[in-house]
Design an enzyme around this catalytic site. Structure first.
Site, PDB file in Angstrom:
ATOM      1  N   GLY A  16       6.898  41.670  21.607  1.00  0.00           N
ATOM      2  CA  GLY A  16       7.591  42.836  21.068  1.00  0.00           C
ATOM      3  C   GLY A  16       6.715  44.071  21.090  1.00  0.00           C
ATOM      4  O   GLY A  16       6.744  44.889  20.167  1.00  0.00           O
ATOM      5  N   ALA A  17       5.955  44.243  22.185  1.00  0.00           N
ATOM      6  CA  ALA A  17       4.920  45.282  22.224  1.00  0.00           C
ATOM      7  C   ALA A  17       5.412  46.625  22.732  1.00  0.00           C
ATOM      8  O   ALA A  17       4.600  47.528  22.933  1.00  0.00           O
ATOM      9  CB  ALA A  17       3.759  44.803  23.093  1.00  0.00           C
ATOM     10  N   ASN A  18       6.707  46.784  22.917  1.00  0.00           N
ATOM     11  CA  ASN A  18       7.202  48.059  23.438  1.00  0.00           C
ATOM     12  C   ASN A  18       7.521  49.075  22.353  1.00  0.00           C
ATOM     13  O   ASN A  18       7.754  50.242  22.642  1.00  0.00           O
ATOM     14  CB  ASN A  18       8.443  47.839  24.301  1.00  0.00           C
ATOM     15  CG  ASN A  18       9.593  47.230  23.533  1.00  0.00           C
ATOM     16  OD1 ASN A  18       9.561  46.030  23.283  1.00  0.00           O
ATOM     17  ND2 ASN A  18      10.583  48.023  23.150  1.00  0.00           N
ATOM     18  N   GLY A  20       7.327  49.949  17.667  1.00  0.00           N
ATOM     19  CA  GLY A  20       7.001  49.554  16.305  1.00  0.00           C
ATOM     20  C   GLY A  20       5.612  48.990  16.127  1.00  0.00           C
ATOM     21  O   GLY A  20       4.641  49.433  16.748  1.00  0.00           O
ATOM     22  N   GLY A  22       4.446  46.202  17.073  1.00  0.00           N
ATOM     23  CA  GLY A  22       3.923  45.568  18.280  1.00  0.00           C
ATOM     24  C   GLY A  22       3.231  46.557  19.191  1.00  0.00           C
ATOM     25  O   GLY A  22       2.139  46.297  19.700  1.00  0.00           O
ATOM     26  N   SER A 152       7.532  38.406   6.703  1.00  0.00           N
ATOM     27  CA  SER A 152       8.179  39.547   6.058  1.00  0.00           C
ATOM     28  C   SER A 152       8.262  39.297   4.564  1.00  0.00           C
ATOM     29  O   SER A 152       8.245  38.137   4.109  1.00  0.00           O
ATOM     30  CB  SER A 152       9.602  39.735   6.621  1.00  0.00           C
ATOM     31  OG  SER A 152      10.378  40.603   5.823  1.00  0.00           O
ATOM     32  N   TYR A 177      18.118  36.242   7.895  1.00  0.00           N
ATOM     33  CA  TYR A 177      16.825  36.881   8.192  1.00  0.00           C
ATOM     34  C   TYR A 177      15.735  36.297   7.308  1.00  0.00           C
ATOM     35  O   TYR A 177      14.643  35.969   7.783  1.00  0.00           O
ATOM     36  CB  TYR A 177      16.936  38.386   7.995  1.00  0.00           C
ATOM     37  CG  TYR A 177      15.643  39.125   8.270  1.00  0.00           C
ATOM     38  CD1 TYR A 177      15.132  39.210   9.556  1.00  0.00           C
ATOM     39  CD2 TYR A 177      14.936  39.740   7.240  1.00  0.00           C
ATOM     40  CE1 TYR A 177      13.948  39.886   9.821  1.00  0.00           C
ATOM     41  CE2 TYR A 177      13.750  40.415   7.486  1.00  0.00           C
ATOM     42  CZ  TYR A 177      13.264  40.485   8.777  1.00  0.00           C
ATOM     43  OH  TYR A 177      12.088  41.149   9.024  1.00  0.00           O
TER      44      TYR A 177
END
Length: 308
Positions: A16-18, A20, A22, A152, A177
């Site tokens: 998820g590095a694209n 936020g 990440g 979280s 979630y």
């Protein structure tokens, strides 16, 4: 911002590095000298993120690879690609996730979207990359290989619904979630226990970002809606930017004093904001039996297991 230790010579995968946390985590690790793999679902967005990293740090060593955690075949392809590189892997950062879509969606493999993307995908990825992590020579970099998993605050309210893990009855986005993020924390804690039991040279840590302003809050809640959901406005006094919000995950991933089985998060009121500290593990995550049971179910669902 606290200084990241020199990461020269170390290879790190960030999911998820694209965007936020990440993207911020990948950027700062690359700035510290790491060779960073940006593992992303949409390659074009990953390439945009890589350009931003290189613009800020021209010497950054970053590459983009496709990884869809909602598709176990994609997870296997990604892990096979890392193995084929025949290079040491020092750190896996399980960061990617989706939050509270308003109705039930399924992954490619038929799992409830959040349980599949937030937990089963990272679970499979971790097991498939463990051989690469465990063959890493700690003496080379001075640090044991590490897996850092993002949980979280929602884990506080999560429960593992074994009779209906996929929320086929009575779907509730926020409760689903919470289950997925509790499962992430249980993953990190059980992996630590396995490392101790099997005498692996591996550190497994967990983190949570408090209430950090990213697109996570809006992206999931906007799925299936005609207009995107606006977030943060009322909560602004109790939120923080992504630079501060990424600190717990960075500490869990490369902090020199981070320890296996520990949970890191913001030190401020309610764990929402502030500098990084050791966070209290929720009562719901303290049961080794619960973690062991969930791990066994996840092995069956994903067809993956750690090395013997």
């Amino acid at each position: 911002m606290p200084q990241i230790p020199d990461q020269t010579g170390r290879r790190i995968v960030v999911t998820g590095a694209n965007s936020g946390t990440g993207k911020e985590t990948a950027t700062r690790l690359a700035a510290a000298g790491a060779s960073v793999v940006l593992a992303v679902r949409t390659v074009s967005k990953g390439e945009d993120a890589a350009r931003d990293v290189r613009a800020a740090h021209p010497d950054a060593d970053v590459e983009v690879r496709e990884l869809d955690l909602a598709d176990l075949a994609s997870v296997r392809r990604f892990a096979d690609g890392i193995a084929a590189d025949d290079r040491p892997l020092d750190v896996l950062v399980n960061n990617a996730g989706v939050m509270a879509p308003p109705k039930r969606f399924e992954t490619v493999d038929g799992f409830e979207l959040q349980f599949g993307t937030n937990f089963l995908g990272p679970f499979a990825l971790t097991n498939l990359l463990l051989p690469q992590l465990l063959r890493t020579d700690a003496a080379r970099s001075g640090e044991a290989p590490r897996v850092a998993t993002m949980s979280s605050l929602a884990a506080l309210f999560g429960t593992v619904r074994f009779p209906d893990l996929q929320w086929e009855r009575g779907y509730n986005g926020w409760r689903a979630y919470g289950q997925s993020k509790l499962a992430d924390l249980l993953l990190a804690l059980h992996l630590h226990r396995l490392a101790v039991e099997r005498d692996w040279d591996l550190v497994s840590t967990a983190a949570h970002p408090g209430y950090t302003r990213t697109n996570l809050q809006s992206a999931g809640r906007s799925l299936g809606r005609s207009k995107p959901v606006r977030t943060h406005d009322r909560a602004l006094p109790f939120t923080q930017g992504v630079e501060q919000g990424s600190e717990p995950l960075l500490y869990a991933a490369v902090g020199p004093n981070a320890v296996g089985g520990a949970y890191y998060g913001p030190a401020g009121f309610g764990g929402l904001t502030g500098p990084t500290t050791v966070a209290s593990i929720p009562r719901s995550a303290r049961s080794a039996d619960l973690a062991r049971s969930l791990w066994a179910v996840a092995e069956d669902l994903t067809g993956t297991a750690p090395p013997a």
